[in-house]
Motif scaffolding. Structure first.
Motif, PDB file in Angstrom:
ATOM      1  N   ASN A  17      47.014  46.257  48.841  1.00  0.00           N
ATOM      2  CA  ASN A  17      47.716  45.862  47.615  1.00  0.00           C
ATOM      3  C   ASN A  17      47.073  46.387  46.331  1.00  0.00           C
ATOM      4  O   ASN A  17      47.422  45.964  45.237  1.00  0.00           O
ATOM      5  CB  ASN A  17      47.908  44.339  47.554  1.00  0.00           C
ATOM      6  N   VAL A  18      46.107  47.300  46.452  1.00  0.00           N
ATOM      7  CA  VAL A  18      45.561  47.956  45.261  1.00  0.00           C
ATOM      8  C   VAL A  18      45.628  49.471  45.444  1.00  0.00           C
ATOM      9  O   VAL A  18      45.785  49.966  46.561  1.00  0.00           O
ATOM     10  CB  VAL A  18      44.091  47.551  44.968  1.00  0.00           C
ATOM     11  N   THR A  19      45.513  50.181  44.317  1.00  0.00           N
ATOM     12  CA  THR A  19      45.477  51.641  44.347  1.00  0.00           C
ATOM     13  C   THR A  19      44.050  52.067  44.020  1.00  0.00           C
ATOM     14  O   THR A  19      43.444  51.542  43.090  1.00  0.00           O
ATOM     15  CB  THR A  19      46.440  52.211  43.292  1.00  0.00           C
ATOM     16  N   GLY A  66      45.305  46.940  40.329  1.00  0.00           N
ATOM     17  CA  GLY A  66      46.141  45.919  40.964  1.00  0.00           C
ATOM     18  C   GLY A  66      47.494  45.918  40.286  1.00  0.00           C
ATOM     19  O   GLY A  66      48.299  46.826  40.479  1.00  0.00           O
ATOM     20  N   ALA A  67      47.763  44.932  39.438  1.00  0.00           N
ATOM     21  CA  ALA A  67      49.037  44.843  38.717  1.00  0.00           C
ATOM     22  C   ALA A  67      49.111  45.967  37.687  1.00  0.00           C
ATOM     23  O   ALA A  67      48.124  46.641  37.411  1.00  0.00           O
ATOM     24  CB  ALA A  67      49.163  43.482  38.045  1.00  0.00           C
ATOM     25  N   ASP A  68      50.331  46.135  37.108  1.00  0.00           N
ATOM     26  CA  ASP A  68      50.479  47.220  36.144  1.00  0.00           C
ATOM     27  C   ASP A  68      50.038  46.830  34.738  1.00  0.00           C
ATOM     28  O   ASP A  68      50.145  47.621  33.804  1.00  0.00           O
ATOM     29  CB  ASP A  68      51.918  47.757  36.156  1.00  0.00           C
ATOM     30  N   VAL A 109      47.361  36.965  43.169  1.00  0.00           N
ATOM     31  CA  VAL A 109      47.447  38.423  43.054  1.00  0.00           C
ATOM     32  C   VAL A 109      46.055  39.024  43.286  1.00  0.00           C
ATOM     33  O   VAL A 109      45.050  38.384  43.024  1.00  0.00           O
ATOM     34  CB  VAL A 109      47.974  38.853  41.659  1.00  0.00           C
ATOM     35  N   PRO A 110      45.989  40.263  43.784  1.00  0.00           N
ATOM     36  CA  PRO A 110      44.683  40.895  43.986  1.00  0.00           C
ATOM     37  C   PRO A 110      44.000  41.103  42.637  1.00  0.00           C
ATOM     38  O   PRO A 110      44.610  41.582  41.697  1.00  0.00           O
ATOM     39  CB  PRO A 110      45.031  42.223  44.642  1.00  0.00           C
ATOM     40  N   ASN A 111      42.741  40.707  42.568  1.00  0.00           N
ATOM     41  CA  ASN A 111      41.951  40.881  41.346  1.00  0.00           C
ATOM     42  C   ASN A 111      41.093  42.137  41.521  1.00  0.00           C
ATOM     43  O   ASN A 111      40.193  42.177  42.369  1.00  0.00           O
ATOM     44  CB  ASN A 111      41.067  39.643  41.144  1.00  0.00           C
TER      45      ASN A 111
END
Lengths: 467, 467
Positions: A358-360, A212-214, A226-228
């Motif tokens: 929204n995730v990789t 998700g986040a960096d 935010v996506p968890n």
């Protein structure tokens, strides 16, 4: 064969002690920290090949862990049996659940093993079973009773999917040419119902990473917006199996070879008892694909299993984060006709499709393998059945099991021969788990049965070519 | 106040160096291996209290980590301010993502911090902010300019939910009696939009354990027929939030205090930019409860966050097991009127209800805390606003933030006073994450603003009682 069994009787204790020494080496192939132990174990296996009287013993290097080879060629016109096994073992964790150090074998009596069982990682899978072959061969060679040519191939990467063995065999076809492959890396249905494994499932193994986040975030400041990655991974995993126990990956079942009613009936001759099965693993209830019983679910049906999951804070106490990444290890057991590469591709495509934007998603594919079947008309099967019935004095049934030995189907492809899966373990041996053990009775029974296999196989081959 | 600021200017470098020393102590409260470091840190804080000129400095023992206390009582008729902070820190893992050792602070310039920021665990949360108070007090006391009575309470268990502070305050009500509590453990909206935190979310934190079989199983032999605790846990987690971002636990929203339209409008005066927010954490897209924007989702709405998950094989390579157990750490951020004990109960009941009958569910509840609101008519808020506007020369807005300081609502309950949350961090400080840092500008600005708070608070209190 009397000389052979006299030799075995005399050397009984030594056979066991030699095995205990091998079990002390933590030859864990999944963890590169143990690469020195791998080499040490390959050397020990090689020394034992020499001790058994095999010729041309060598430690063959590969791009990964070495392969131990040895042979005894008696005569060109005799059939050649290639014995396959592995000296690497699964990681022993969780260590705290072992009653002894997994690499300090101890012998303890249990209800199932009144004569004692050897508790150690690798005791059943597969060092103990490889050792039966070394000692059976020793007793045949030292008493000049070996009725066939024998080649021995013991590898060190089976527990990580044999990534280098395929190429090695392809590049050394002549060296490994044989009439049949003999493998002891499976289990009996029970000591009262001896079996020969005539089917194995294939395997795909993948690791999924969701980002998700960096960076890890404070769940108070970011939670709710935010996506968890853990939640998203959980949701994706949850969606992979539907309410009827079917795997939801599009195309997953397309190539599945459905069993004929006759074969299904034959499989169900095994006196499988769900209550005993449940009690043996302390579980409250069974679960699985609708329309199949437990025996079928664990042998002739493909499955999807989550083997590991991790992400975020996993230590003591409370840490309020939303992690940047979450991971899972996911494997699929495959049945005849499913191609592991194709299934891996379908899995990866499906995961990328179901992931929110929204995730990789990153998926790593480990080495897989195809399923395997040995027909009951095969001479290898018949010889094994006769040897088992001689050793156990009990009717021996064909048995399909859910485990995978990916190299079996690969060897069939390259060497064009079938493998006979003559395993002596029990499903209670706790292989891949804490407190893995192998019955001393099973160990000696294997050493006793294997020489009969050579005898009957050579006879049947001869009868066939003369008949 | 000129003397105060002259003193600060002269001692600037020493203030910073003293902070760096404190940051070297790994006072991690979540991990009991660090209990000696906790004691060391309490001693260091106590030494700094003495240095600041506080009287009756003591290290008070509790059932957990000690509390550091100090005071400066000037006159009975002056108002008393209780400063609260914490010297414990979050665990630093994952360590490999830090650019420096988290307990070897370094100063580095960044785009947001052209004057440099201190990179270390605890630099912003909360040692750096506690230190602003110690240094502000030192400059007031050493120049005989302190306009109020001051009590200081620095605890060592904030990051694990302050399990012992509540009892300690209840048993020492007189010691901690005061007119207002002053806390710096929050962040500004930005350096261009100074804010005072007027709302905090509450917290519930639980650990879930799902057990299937009594030991890890070979996924080949058991896969497809036994409940897989990781899969079941994933499925349970996935079901906790619906497609509209609502938490599905029955009764979860029953007590939620919905914001009035006016309060919602006021909150949305904050110039919150979703693009900047997204870019600051390298995320591709936002997500959350339908009907609310990101600012609202992270401040005035309750949330459910998965903070950690683990089970099965998580090492290098492939291990084909079905684990006996799988675990998750799950927390919920609560808004005013939600009771953490009640919500924990609802969570536990719901999890036990949705679990399939073939697994065992165990839930452990960690300490939680209620949400908090400071009304804008409160003198503490007004004094803080005036102090901020004096220090920043910019309009200062009220700000609700999503983090939790459970002890704030507990202190209100016991001591019957409000807390003023005068934090100087930024949301980019990476608190609870690798590379936590605190701007040197922010550190000095805090030391500058805090004395004004004392001045204006004392004046406003006096005006009110005379008016």
């Amino acid at each position: 064969m009397d000389k052979v069994y006299e030799f075995q009787k005399k050397n009984k204790d030594r056979f066991l002690n030699e095995l205990l020494e091998i079990l002390k080496i933590p030859s864990i192939s999944a963890d590169s920290n143990y690469s020195k132990e791998i080499i040490k174990c390959a050397n020990a296996i090689s020394d034992n090949c020499v001790l058994s009287g095999l010729d041309n013993v060598e430690i063959c290097s590969t791009n990964g862990n070495p392969i131990v080879y040895g042979e005894k060629i008696i005569a060109k016109d005799l059939p050649t049996v290639l014995v396959y096994g592995h000296y690497d073992v699964q990681p022993p964790d969780p260590l705290n659940l072992w009653e002894n150090d997994p690499f300090q074998p101890i012998i303890r009596k249990t209800n199932i093993h009144p004569e004692g069982a050897i508790f150690a990682r690798g005791s059943a899978d597969d060092k103990g079973q490889v050792f039966m072959h070394l000692k059976a061969l020793e007793s045949l060679i030292k008493t000049s009773s070996l009725p066939c040519n024998v080649k021995l191939l013991i590898e060190g990467e089976e527990e990580i999917g044999s990534p280098n063995l395929g190429d090695f065999i392809k590049n050394n076809k002549e060296k490994f040419s044989c009439d049949v492959i003999l493998v002891s890396d499976t289990h009996l249905f029970s000591l009262k119902v001896p079996t020969i494994t005539t089917g194995l499932r294939g395997l795909c193994y993948l690791e999924v990473e969701i980002q998700g986040a960096d960076r890890d975030l404070h769940s108070g400041l970011y939670g709710g917006a935010v996506p968890n990655p853990i939640y998203i991974l959980s949701k994706m995993i949850a969606s992979l199996i539907d309410s009827e126990g079917k795997i939801t990956i599009p195309g997953f079942y397309d190539q599945v070879d459905e069993l004929s009613n006759k074969d299904r009936e034959e499989l169900n001759k095994i006196p499988f008892d769900e209550e005993i099965f449940k009690n043996s693993i302390g579980i409250k209830g069974l679960d699985g694909e609708k329309g199949y019983n437990t025996l079928e679910r664990t042998s002739i049906r493909p499955t999807l299993d989550i083997n590991g999951i991790w992400g975020g804070y996993t230590g003591e106490g409370a840490k309020t984060i939303i992690p940047s990444k979450a991971y899972a290890k996911i494997s699929m057991r495959l049945v005849p006709n499913q191609d592991p590469d194709k299934i891996s591709q379908l899995f990866i495509q499906h995961l990328k499709k179901i992931a929110p934007p929204n995730v990789t998603v990153n998926v790593t594919s480990f080495q897989g393998g195809k399923a395997y079947v040995l027909p009951s008309e095969h001479i290898g099967y018949k010889a094994a059945k006769k040897a088992m019935e001689k050793g156990f004095n009990l009717e021996t049934l064909p048995y399909r099991t859910g485990g995978s030995i990916p190299i079996i189907s690969l060897m069939e492809e390259v060497l064009k021969v079938k493998s006979v899966l003559l395993g002596f373990g029990l499903d209670t041996d706790a292989i891949h788990s804490p407190n893995e053990h192998y019955g001393i009775f099973n160990f000696y029974k294997g050493i006793e049965v294997i020489p009969y296999f050579y005898k009957y196989y050579q006879q049947m081959k001869k009868d066939k070519s003369h008949g």
